[in-house]
Design a protein around this motif. Structure first.
Motif, mmCIF file in Angstrom:
data_model
loop_
_atom_site.group_PDB
_atom_site.id
_atom_site.type_symbol
_atom_site.label_atom_id
_atom_site.label_comp_id
_atom_site.label_asym_id
_atom_site.label_seq_id
_atom_site.Cartn_x
_atom_site.Cartn_y
_atom_site.Cartn_z
ATOM 1 N N TYR A 239 0.840 -1.178 0.000
ATOM 2 C CA TYR A 239 0.000 0.000 0.000
ATOM 3 C C TYR A 239 0.885 1.241 0.000
ATOM 4 O O TYR A 239 2.008 1.219 0.480
ATOM 5 C CB TYR A 239 -0.876 0.059 1.256
ATOM 6 N N PHE B 269 0.569 -5.139 9.384
ATOM 7 C CA PHE B 269 1.373 -4.163 8.653
ATOM 8 C C PHE B 269 2.798 -4.078 9.184
ATOM 9 O O PHE B 269 3.055 -4.278 10.383
ATOM 10 C CB PHE B 269 0.751 -2.766 8.767
ATOM 11 N N GLY B 270 3.723 -3.756 8.276
ATOM 12 C CA GLY B 270 5.048 -3.332 8.675
ATOM 13 C C GLY B 270 5.029 -1.868 9.083
ATOM 14 O O GLY B 270 3.981 -1.206 9.025
ATOM 15 N N ASN B 271 6.199 -1.364 9.485
ATOM 16 C CA ASN B 271 6.284 0.004 9.978
ATOM 17 C C ASN B 271 6.469 1.052 8.892
ATOM 18 O O ASN B 271 6.562 2.239 9.198
ATOM 19 C CB ASN B 271 7.407 0.124 11.007
ATOM 20 N N GLN C 280 0.528 5.445 1.191
ATOM 21 C CA GLN C 280 -0.306 6.422 1.873
ATOM 22 C C GLN C 280 0.227 7.810 1.582
ATOM 23 O O GLN C 280 1.350 8.153 1.971
ATOM 24 C CB GLN C 280 -0.342 6.191 3.380
ATOM 25 N N PHE D 123 3.574 0.928 2.797
ATOM 26 C CA PHE D 123 3.354 -0.092 3.814
ATOM 27 C C PHE D 123 3.184 -1.451 3.155
ATOM 28 O O PHE D 123 2.419 -1.599 2.197
ATOM 29 C CB PHE D 123 2.102 0.218 4.635
#
Lengths: 111, 113
Positions: free
Chosen positions: B35, B104-106, B37, B90
């Protein structure tokens, strides 16, 4: 074309009071809804979910309400704590594999 | 249990450069996602994978490529970086399709100048 909308970019609440975060969606095919919480410099973490066959789901201080006729989802946090200060995203899933995310609401809980 | 790990955390690219964003998960999840953002926007799906060797486009795939040679890894490739690709990326995974939360990862914060 934003299918999931969070119309309040920010919300401030006193510690101990209720926080209510809102989310509206347009697609009647959505059948699974989630809330995620995000702290700065971290990824979103799952908070709570609800299936379209329910209208309420509780987990401790967090309750999600679903009003299918109004296509509206809300997250209630009671009592609010300073550690709840974060950005909250709602997300919706149709009968498929692609989540649709809202734009987020930044919650500040004032001590 | 590390969950979903993304590297690097930050990167600045010049226009036209290429790079690979790394993502690995140790939960043996079949489903993985990328993703992006942008400020004031929700997360937009770039690519996803339902298992090793299988990938598919999401909502905003242009300018990106992915591969999935193992269950654990799902790298995202930018071939010719453009300013429009400035974003936070992400990676996420889930054990199954459907009513299952994403992990999710950071994130990787990418700036293209």
């Amino acid at each position: 074309d934003q299918q999931v909308k969070q119309n309040s970019p920010s919300l401030s609440v006193q510690e101990g009071r209720i926080s209510i975060l809102n989310c509206d969606y347009t697609n009647s095919m959505f059948d699974y809804f989630l809330w995620y919480k995000k702290y700065p410099a971290e990824g979103p973490t799952f908070l709570i979910s609800i299936s379209s066959i329910k209208d309420k789901n509780e987990d401790g201080r967090f309750t999600v309400f679903l009003n299918k006729s109004a296509k509206h989802l809300s997250l209630h946090i009671v009592p609010s704590q300073p550690g709840d200060s974060a950005v909250y995203f709602c997300a919706a899933l149709p009968a498929g594999n692609q989540f649709y995310f809202g734009t987020g609401t930044s919650l500040t809980v004032i001590p | 249990n590390a969950g979903v790990t993304q590297t690097p955390k930050f990167r600045i690219l010049k226009i036209g450069q290429s790079m690979t964003l790394q993502c690995t998960q140790d939960m043996n999840h079949n489903y993985m996602y990328w993703y992006r953002q942008d400020p004031g926007m929700g997360l937009k799906l770039i690519y996803y994978s339902v298992g090793a060797g299988i990938t598919d486009k999401g909502e905003v795939p242009n300018g990106y490529n992915v591969s999935r040679s193992t269950t654990e890894d799902f790298p995202l490739r930018l071939e010719l970086a453009a300013p429009s690709q400035t974003s936070v990326y992400f990676c996420a995974s889930s054990p199954r399709q459907g009513n299952s939360p994403l992990h999710f990862g950071n994130g990787t914060r990418l700036t293209v100048t």
